[in-house]
Design an enzyme around this catalytic site. Structure first.
Site, PDB file in Angstrom:
ATOM      1  N   ASN A 118       0.835  -1.193   0.000  1.00 29.75           N
ATOM      2  CA  ASN A 118       0.000   0.000   0.000  1.00 29.75           C
ATOM      3  C   ASN A 118       0.877   1.253   0.000  1.00 29.75           C
ATOM      4  OD1 ASN A 118      -2.399   1.634   0.273  1.00 29.75           O
ATOM      5  ND2 ASN A 118      -3.357  -0.114   1.291  1.00 29.75           N
ATOM      6  N   GLY A 149      -0.527  -1.621   8.912  1.00 29.05           N
ATOM      7  CA  GLY A 149      -0.089  -0.254   8.651  1.00 29.05           C
ATOM      8  C   GLY A 149       0.817   0.309   9.721  1.00 29.05           C
ATOM      9  N   HIS A 161      22.879   1.758  12.481  1.00 27.20           N
ATOM     10  CA  HIS A 161      24.104   2.511  12.738  1.00 27.20           C
ATOM     11  C   HIS A 161      24.753   2.007  14.022  1.00 27.20           C
ATOM     12  CE1 HIS A 161      23.378   5.537   9.598  1.00 27.20           C
ATOM     13  NE2 HIS A 161      22.103   5.431   9.928  1.00 27.20           N
ATOM     14  N   THR A 199      11.316  -6.372  16.657  1.00 35.45           N
ATOM     15  CA  THR A 199      12.740  -6.336  17.003  1.00 35.45           C
ATOM     16  C   THR A 199      13.399  -7.713  16.976  1.00 35.45           C
ATOM     17  OG1 THR A 199      12.268  -6.571  19.365  1.00 35.45           O
ATOM     18  CG2 THR A 199      12.357  -4.329  18.474  1.00 35.45           C
TER      19      THR A 199
END
Length: 271
Positions: free
Chosen positions: A160, A220, A190, A243
């Protein structure tokens, strides 16, 4: 669709309605600030939405599926990047849709789909051997990525609006995967250590591959972090921050995402 029942989103009539809405949305998002732009925005919203009340202000970019299912009252303010997937009514009152909606700058859906598919295939096949892209995969613009050639899409993938894939490492996406609006997939990160970031290493990155299995639904605004593997048939709740690895058949939600339940076989293979 409006009765809350299963429907075919690829129905030609619905495709044509969405195509028309997106042409108006593109015009709206291209307007500039100022008196002239405000007048143009008002005219476009009057054509696009079921109702656009007085003293409303919607900051571009704005996106929706159909428009006529959205009914705004008076003095409604929407900030940047509002997305409304109006497959059902977004108000208790019935929307309206003008009789001449297809007159202005209408482009056949087949032509738009062909152009989008060609561009995406060119992007993702830039370095060839990393990529497969099936013609029935579909990424709604705007779509963003870092390189493109590190993204491997399976068959019948749907993305989407506003999907972002930072493909510094390989991002593998299986068959029949659904991306909700605003999903972000990060294969880049990073250094955690502050000294590395302070000593001019702000452009130094770490790359970890991401793998998304078959028949996965990413809700979403969910975020998939580097190194994550998502198993087949998993469901990622809207706004979840993933995670760690997600097992097959699991439904996860939250920040950080946690397993809410594991679907049973009869839920997967029975309609």
């Amino acid at each position: 669709m409006l009765r809350g029942e299963l429907y075919d989103a690829s129905d030609p009539e619905l495709v044509a309605l969405r195509t028309h809405a997106r042409s108006l949305v593109a015009l709206y998002n291209a307007t500039e600030d100022g008196a002239e732009g405000a007048s143009q925005r008002r005219d476009i919203m009057d054509s696009l939405l079921g109702r656009y009340g007085s003293a409303c202000f919607v900051e571009p970019p704005f996106r929706c599926d159909y428009g006529f299912n959205i009914r705004l009252g008076d003095s409604v303010y929407m900030n940047f990047d509002v997305v409304i997937l109006d497959c059902a009514l977004v108000d208790s009152l019935l929307g309206r849709y003008g009789s001449a909606c297809f007159v202005e700058k209408y482009t056949p859906p087949s032509e738009i789909a062909m152009a989008q598919g060609s561009l995406l295939k060119l992007l993702l096949n830039t370095f060839g051997f990393f990529m497969s892209f099936c013609t029935i995969s579909n990424a709604r613009p705007p779509f963003r990525c870092d390189y493109g050639f590190n993204i491997r899409l399976g068959d019948s993938v749907y993305m989407n609006f506003d999907v972002v894939i930072l493909d510094c490492a390989l991002v593998t996406i299986g068959d029949h995967v659904l991306f909700g609006p605003g999903v972000h997939v990060y294969a880049a990160t990073h250094p955690v250590e502050p000294p590395l970031r302070r000593r001019g290493y702000h452009d130094r990155e770490l790359a970890c591959p991401v793998s998304i299995g078959n028949n996965v639904w990413l809700g979403g605004r969910s975020v998939i972090l580097p190194g994550v593997t998502i198993g087949d048939y998993a469901v990622i709740g809207a706004g979840a921050v993933v995670t760690r690895d997600v097992p097959a058949y699991a439904v996860v939600a939250g920040n950080p995402a946690k397993v809410i339940r594991v679907m049973q076989e009869e839920e997967i293979f029975t309609v």
